[in-house]
Scaffold this motif. Sequence first.
Motif, PDB file in Angstrom:
ATOM      1  N   GLY A 118      51.525  42.362  39.739  1.00  0.00           N
ATOM      2  CA  GLY A 118      52.434  43.222  40.110  1.00  0.00           C
ATOM      3  C   GLY A 118      52.308  43.764  41.383  1.00  0.00           C
ATOM      4  N   ALA A 119      51.017  43.774  41.962  1.00  0.00           N
ATOM      5  CA  ALA A 119      50.993  44.154  43.408  1.00  0.00           C
ATOM      6  C   ALA A 119      51.703  43.594  44.463  1.00  0.00           C
ATOM      7  CB  ALA A 119      49.306  44.422  43.746  1.00  0.00           C
ATOM      8  N   ASN A 120      51.785  42.355  44.433  1.00  0.00           N
ATOM      9  CA  ASN A 120      52.514  41.639  45.314  1.00  0.00           C
ATOM     10  C   ASN A 120      54.018  41.916  45.372  1.00  0.00           C
ATOM     11  OD1 ASN A 120      50.564  40.037  46.711  1.00  0.00           O
ATOM     12  ND2 ASN A 120      50.871  38.263  45.422  1.00  0.00           N
ATOM     13  N   VAL A 121      54.587  42.325  44.184  1.00  0.00           N
ATOM     14  CA  VAL A 121      55.827  42.690  44.066  1.00  0.00           C
ATOM     15  C   VAL A 121      56.122  43.910  44.849  1.00  0.00           C
ATOM     16  CG1 VAL A 121      57.664  43.442  42.560  1.00  0.00           C
ATOM     17  CG2 VAL A 121      56.418  41.445  41.863  1.00  0.00           C
ATOM     18  N   VAL A 122      55.122  45.233  44.635  1.00  0.00           N
ATOM     19  CA  VAL A 122      55.202  46.291  45.235  1.00  0.00           C
ATOM     20  C   VAL A 122      55.250  46.117  46.838  1.00  0.00           C
ATOM     21  CG1 VAL A 122      54.125  48.308  45.598  1.00  0.00           C
ATOM     22  CG2 VAL A 122      53.939  47.341  43.571  1.00  0.00           C
ATOM     23  N   PHE A 123      53.948  45.125  47.107  1.00  0.00           N
ATOM     24  CA  PHE A 123      54.059  45.038  48.756  1.00  0.00           C
ATOM     25  C   PHE A 123      55.293  44.346  49.187  1.00  0.00           C
ATOM     26  CE2 PHE A 123      52.933  42.193  52.268  1.00  0.00           C
ATOM     27  CZ  PHE A 123      52.513  43.242  53.118  1.00  0.00           C
ATOM     28  N   SER A 124      55.991  43.221  48.527  1.00  0.00           N
ATOM     29  CA  SER A 124      57.020  42.596  49.058  1.00  0.00           C
ATOM     30  C   SER A 124      58.400  43.691  49.271  1.00  0.00           C
ATOM     31  CB  SER A 124      57.711  41.474  48.220  1.00  0.00           C
ATOM     32  OG  SER A 124      56.594  40.630  47.859  1.00  0.00           O
TER      33      SER A 124
ATOM     34  N   SER B   2      50.140  36.734  54.710  1.00  0.00           N
ATOM     35  CA  SER B   2      50.208  36.013  53.619  1.00  0.00           C
ATOM     36  C   SER B   2      50.192  37.006  52.507  1.00  0.00           C
ATOM     37  CB  SER B   2      48.987  35.276  53.786  1.00  0.00           C
ATOM     38  OG  SER B   2      48.218  35.247  52.555  1.00  0.00           O
ATOM     39  N   THR B   3      51.072  36.843  51.448  1.00  0.00           N
ATOM     40  CA  THR B   3      50.879  37.677  50.347  1.00  0.00           C
ATOM     41  C   THR B   3      50.208  36.780  49.227  1.00  0.00           C
ATOM     42  OG1 THR B   3      53.226  36.878  50.096  1.00  0.00           O
ATOM     43  CG2 THR B   3      52.774  39.087  51.045  1.00  0.00           C
ATOM     44  N   ILE B   4      49.679  35.582  49.304  1.00  0.00           N
ATOM     45  CA  ILE B   4      49.352  34.586  48.222  1.00  0.00           C
ATOM     46  C   ILE B   4      47.963  35.427  47.628  1.00  0.00           C
ATOM     47  CG2 ILE B   4      48.385  32.704  47.759  1.00  0.00           C
ATOM     48  CD1 ILE B   4      51.353  32.811  48.674  1.00  0.00           C
ATOM     49  N   ALA B   5      47.832  35.209  46.372  1.00  0.00           N
ATOM     50  CA  ALA B   5      46.659  35.938  45.735  1.00  0.00           C
ATOM     51  C   ALA B   5      45.273  35.448  46.341  1.00  0.00           C
ATOM     52  CB  ALA B   5      46.763  35.517  44.439  1.00  0.00           C
ATOM     53  N   GLN B   6      44.439  36.361  46.735  1.00  0.00           N
ATOM     54  CA  GLN B   6      43.436  36.198  47.288  1.00  0.00           C
ATOM     55  C   GLN B   6      42.218  36.681  46.574  1.00  0.00           C
ATOM     56  OE1 GLN B   6      42.112  35.451  51.001  1.00  0.00           O
ATOM     57  NE2 GLN B   6      43.624  33.791  50.406  1.00  0.00           N
ATOM     58  N   ALA B   7      41.151  36.290  46.855  1.00  0.00           N
ATOM     59  CA  ALA B   7      39.987  37.112  46.273  1.00  0.00           C
ATOM     60  C   ALA B   7      40.070  38.416  46.613  1.00  0.00           C
ATOM     61  CB  ALA B   7      38.651  36.351  46.813  1.00  0.00           C
ATOM     62  N   SER B   8      39.995  39.176  45.129  1.00  0.00           N
ATOM     63  CA  SER B   8      39.959  40.772  45.343  1.00  0.00           C
ATOM     64  C   SER B   8      39.107  41.038  44.260  1.00  0.00           C
ATOM     65  CB  SER B   8      41.376  41.164  45.067  1.00  0.00           C
ATOM     66  OG  SER B   8      42.120  40.744  44.061  1.00  0.00           O
ATOM     67  N   VAL B   9      38.823  42.390  44.302  1.00  0.00           N
ATOM     68  CA  VAL B   9      37.991  42.835  43.353  1.00  0.00           C
ATOM     69  C   VAL B   9      38.565  43.567  42.083  1.00  0.00           C
ATOM     70  CG1 VAL B   9      35.856  44.119  42.928  1.00  0.00           C
ATOM     71  CG2 VAL B   9      36.265  43.460  45.162  1.00  0.00           C
ATOM     72  N   PRO B  10      38.639  42.914  41.119  1.00  0.00           N
ATOM     73  CA  PRO B  10      39.407  43.611  40.081  1.00  0.00           C
ATOM     74  C   PRO B  10      38.325  44.672  39.229  1.00  0.00           C
ATOM     75  CG  PRO B  10      38.922  41.098  39.259  1.00  0.00           C
ATOM     76  CD  PRO B  10      38.130  41.590  40.729  1.00  0.00           C
ATOM     77  N   PRO B  11      38.832  45.729  38.766  1.00  0.00           N
ATOM     78  CA  PRO B  11      37.881  46.491  38.382  1.00  0.00           C
ATOM     79  C   PRO B  11      37.154  46.107  37.190  1.00  0.00           C
ATOM     80  CG  PRO B  11      40.082  47.091  37.853  1.00  0.00           C
ATOM     81  CD  PRO B  11      40.262  45.831  38.717  1.00  0.00           C
ATOM     82  N   ARG B  27      46.427  51.854  40.729  1.00  0.00           N
ATOM     83  CA  ARG B  27      48.090  51.910  40.353  1.00  0.00           C
ATOM     84  C   ARG B  27      48.632  53.303  40.464  1.00  0.00           C
ATOM     85  NH1 ARG B  27      47.986  47.169  35.967  1.00  0.00           N
ATOM     86  NH2 ARG B  27      45.893  47.459  36.377  1.00  0.00           N
ATOM     87  N   LEU B  28      47.726  54.367  40.218  1.00  0.00           N
ATOM     88  CA  LEU B  28      48.258  55.698  40.372  1.00  0.00           C
ATOM     89  C   LEU B  28      48.242  55.866  41.854  1.00  0.00           C
ATOM     90  CD1 LEU B  28      46.218  57.771  37.920  1.00  0.00           C
ATOM     91  CD2 LEU B  28      48.497  57.343  37.729  1.00  0.00           C
ATOM     92  N   VAL B  29      47.396  55.347  42.726  1.00  0.00           N
ATOM     93  CA  VAL B  29      47.471  55.682  44.087  1.00  0.00           C
ATOM     94  C   VAL B  29      48.765  54.933  44.671  1.00  0.00           C
ATOM     95  CG1 VAL B  29      46.469  54.985  46.206  1.00  0.00           C
ATOM     96  CG2 VAL B  29      45.035  55.794  44.346  1.00  0.00           C
ATOM     97  N   LEU B  30      48.924  53.801  44.406  1.00  0.00           N
ATOM     98  CA  LEU B  30      50.355  53.263  44.689  1.00  0.00           C
ATOM     99  C   LEU B  30      51.590  53.776  44.324  1.00  0.00           C
ATOM    100  CD1 LEU B  30      50.418  51.062  46.919  1.00  0.00           C
ATOM    101  CD2 LEU B  30      50.551  49.255  44.866  1.00  0.00           C
ATOM    102  N   ALA B  31      51.727  54.319  43.235  1.00  0.00           N
ATOM    103  CA  ALA B  31      52.830  54.734  42.428  1.00  0.00           C
ATOM    104  C   ALA B  31      53.611  55.637  43.299  1.00  0.00           C
ATOM    105  CB  ALA B  31      52.419  55.543  41.260  1.00  0.00           C
TER     106      ALA B  31
END
Lengths: 293, 308, 371
Positions: A118-124, B2-11, B27-31
């Motif tokens: 869902g992060a991509n949705v937030v970013f969009s 680009s907003t395509i899924a990239q390697a990221s670090v999942p917890p 999520r809390l930070v972005l909320a």
Amino acid sequence: MSAEAGTTGARQSRLSRALLYALLIVFAVYYLLPLFVMLVNSVKPLSEIRGGNMLALPHEFTTAPWKSAWNEAQIGVSATGLAPYFINSILMVVPAVAISLIVGALNGYVLTKWRFPGANVVFSLLLLSCFIPFQIVLIPMARILGIIGLAGSISGLVLVHVVYGIGFTTLFFRNYYEAFPTELIRAAQIDGAGFWRIFTRILLPSSGPIVVVTIIWQFTNIWNDFLFGASFSGFDSMPMTVALNNLVSSSTGVKEYNVHFAGAIIAALPTLVVYIVSGRYFVRGLMAGAVKG
Amino acid sequence: MSTIAQASVPPARASGARARLQNWLPRLVLAPSFAAILVFVYGFILFTVYLSFTDSTILPRYGLVGWANYERLWRLPNWWIALENLAIFGALYIGICVVIGLFLAILLDQKIRGEGVLRPIYLYPMALSFIVTGTAWKWFLDPGIGLEQVMHHWGWTSFHFTWIKDTEMAIYCVVIAAVWQSSGFVMAMFLAGLRGIDNEILRAAQIDGASTFQIYRRIVIPQLRPAFLSAFVVLAHLAIKSYDLVVALTNAGPGRATELPATFMYSYTFARNSMGVGAASAVIMLMMIASVIVPYVYAEIRGGGNER
Amino acid sequence: MAFLEIVDLEKSFGNVRVLKGINLEVEEGDFLVLVGPSGCGKSTLLNTIAGLEPISGGEIRINGRVVNDLAPAKRDIAMVFQSYALYPNMTVAGNIAFGMEMRGIPKAERDRKVAEVAKMLQIDHLLDRRPSRLSGGQRQRVAMGRALVRDPQVFLFDEPLSNLDAKLRVEMRTEIKRLHSSMGTTIVYVTHDQVEAMTLATKIAVLKDGVLQQFGTPDEVYNDPANIFVADFMGSPAMNLIPARVDAGAAEPMLVLDRGSEEPLRLPLNGAAPKLANAVGGDIFFGIRPEALTDPDSADRTASHVAHGECTIEVVEPTGSDTFAITRLGGKPVVARLRADARVRAGEPMRLAFNLDKTVFFDAKTEQRIA
Ligand SMILES: Nc1ncnc2c1ncn2[C@@H]1O[C@H](COP(=O)(O)OP(=O)(O)O)[C@@H](O)[C@H]1O
Ligand SMILES: [Mg+2]
């Protein structure tokens, strides 16, 4: 790239070089002309402007228009000059830039290094919010500011600028952190650093350039904003641009062009200084904001 | 972009309350931002759209009136003037900025000595507020004290330049000031594009016997497509949103001669107590911008995805 | 019970399965190399061991402890990354000490350990520099230093040498091997370079498309490849894989190799015959490494079965130490490794020796080893 003059004769090439430089200088004059007009006429007495040549240097040099613009001229109903509004703008810009910067940095960090479904949705949604014409939010914003008691206050303007600035600040940091090697984050995780420590110890220390770009971008945009200032400020909380416009377009009394010019330069000074001091970053911000956004 | 899924670090999954907090932290930070954007952007858009179907006048009211506001809007001569002005202004502003910007970029790209001095001079207007730009040009174009007087002083006494007072011509004054402010920026975009072109391609073209002019026309300019596109999108976006400059330069006058949708919206909403019509005009503006931006962003995201 | 155990490990990104049921057991002190083509899931496997990627199924145990849900910092591992992942804003010393700082180790002790490791890796004169002012090889050493200073139960290396130039790579390879033998710590090492795999490993795991193809000692993987993929992937120049047929023959089954316009070449099968009884009449792949296909004089004298055949040489490639001769069998180019001074000319026929002790056979359809 550059195209070299192929086999053409040296004389012809020297001629075209001269033409080239002449053209470039003509354009430079064109861009500098309004600034020149403002500067020259801000130090002339009014009579010299009315009867004289706007492009001529002053016969009689005076700083009175500057003094008047700063703290004497009539703005709206009071003769305070621009000084209080300059302060207003600073009180508005500093917190608005600081908050939107911090929020944007954290958002960019999460959106690149701690992605969740869902992060991509937030970013969009954040990205698209950069493009809306602000007219579409003016009416409800005025209502909400009234309801939460921030109508006509500097805090209200700060809130508005933060809300409509985080789209851009997030975009800037996201693009910057996107290029930041994920392996570094992994190495820090293995070393035992958590969410905050990775951010403060690893990412932030390397974020200098993007922080500067973001500050400049936000500072310039918020300082130069007119629409929000005109819509949401009261008499006491008017930012500089609104006050300048009041000064210049007030229909009462004689038109003090020299004061207007001095006022315009005062209003332009902070962003011009930023531009001169950090032109490189300014351009980078423009490009990032425009091309990427 | 680009907003395509990239390697990221999942917890890494971990047990315990602290670890669970760590997992939710991103999520809390972005909320808060997410909530703010949802309310202040998307919620407000919906609210304005809703208002455009109500009988709101000086304050929002919630009686639905169907398409009445839109019908009224499209019957208002002022709205048509605003649209016509936007068409003239937009076309000239974009066209002239692109021409000047490209021309300057090409000139500057000829290994110019002093480029470091010239470039900032071309670009500094972008740092100014439109209110400042408007003030400067307002008086410079003023027939009483500005350009016309200058020419008279220099002996060209028959010279007349009264566009800014002329209902037919005033909109072109807006174009002049706006071009002055933005063309340097367009130059910077093109210059970045030019600098990004592979030098070897140009050497190859030279060896193939192409003249400088041909090299630009056939090889360089076609490769600047992305810069053209970006410039168009940015300028169109600026044109549709244009408000401050008109307010400072002409205050939408003389009469309503330089009305633009943005000034129209403002005056109908806040000065003429027709909030419903104002809201309707804002919705139309949003749709205009969306028609420029959405395809662009979509193409960017898709293009970015393909490159990776 | 093995030291590092990976049981039925599954990993998916969204609905893409990247690791498909991996099983591995590594003893303490082993040097496990994960090798395979790019994109096969090596880094993903390593990252799951490190705890940097959550797993979708199965179990990972280190020293008897299930670490599935343990954060990376808690697994007692250290990792060296391909890009080295040095923190750009910290000095070399700061980089090496960062993990200890995070674990709250006192400054004096940190300094002591940093100095110790720096000395061991000969980077003590670089401690105050930033990574941007180091050469590739120096960065590599710092990255190793950061791992060494943790003194972990398992070292994880993700293509640590692939950003170095050829000469430095060989040097560092030797150094890593020396470090391993002096410390005896378990290592899991990812590379796509099969030479690196052969030289370093005590155990090799060959991966393809997220499936473990073979797991064994370097000798097993090289000499007894489990399938065509492994046979082809390991070794340089690669093993010759020649389309062939098995003929019932007069006395016993024979191997038949097409020679184009000439009479097909027929070779005895010897020991492999019983296993190939089922393949009579069918298509198979005959595998023989270039060093087992030589001029008669260089044929391995200890080999129990050597067959000879006349082949037309198409291309001759002298390398100085050896000469490679390329002929055509089964419609495909086949490389033979000859003495440097073997007398051979392109376009002329030559008698080649086939060391039948070193041959392998694969089913043409399943590509699995049959003999
Ligand atoms: N974070 C991720 N999201 C989606 N797919 C991924 C991710 N990381 C790796 N992959 C995919 O998993 C496969 C294996 O990748 P990797 O383990 O990096 O291969 P390699 O063997 O080259 O190290 C690749 O197809 C890659 O595209
Ligand atoms: Mg990898």
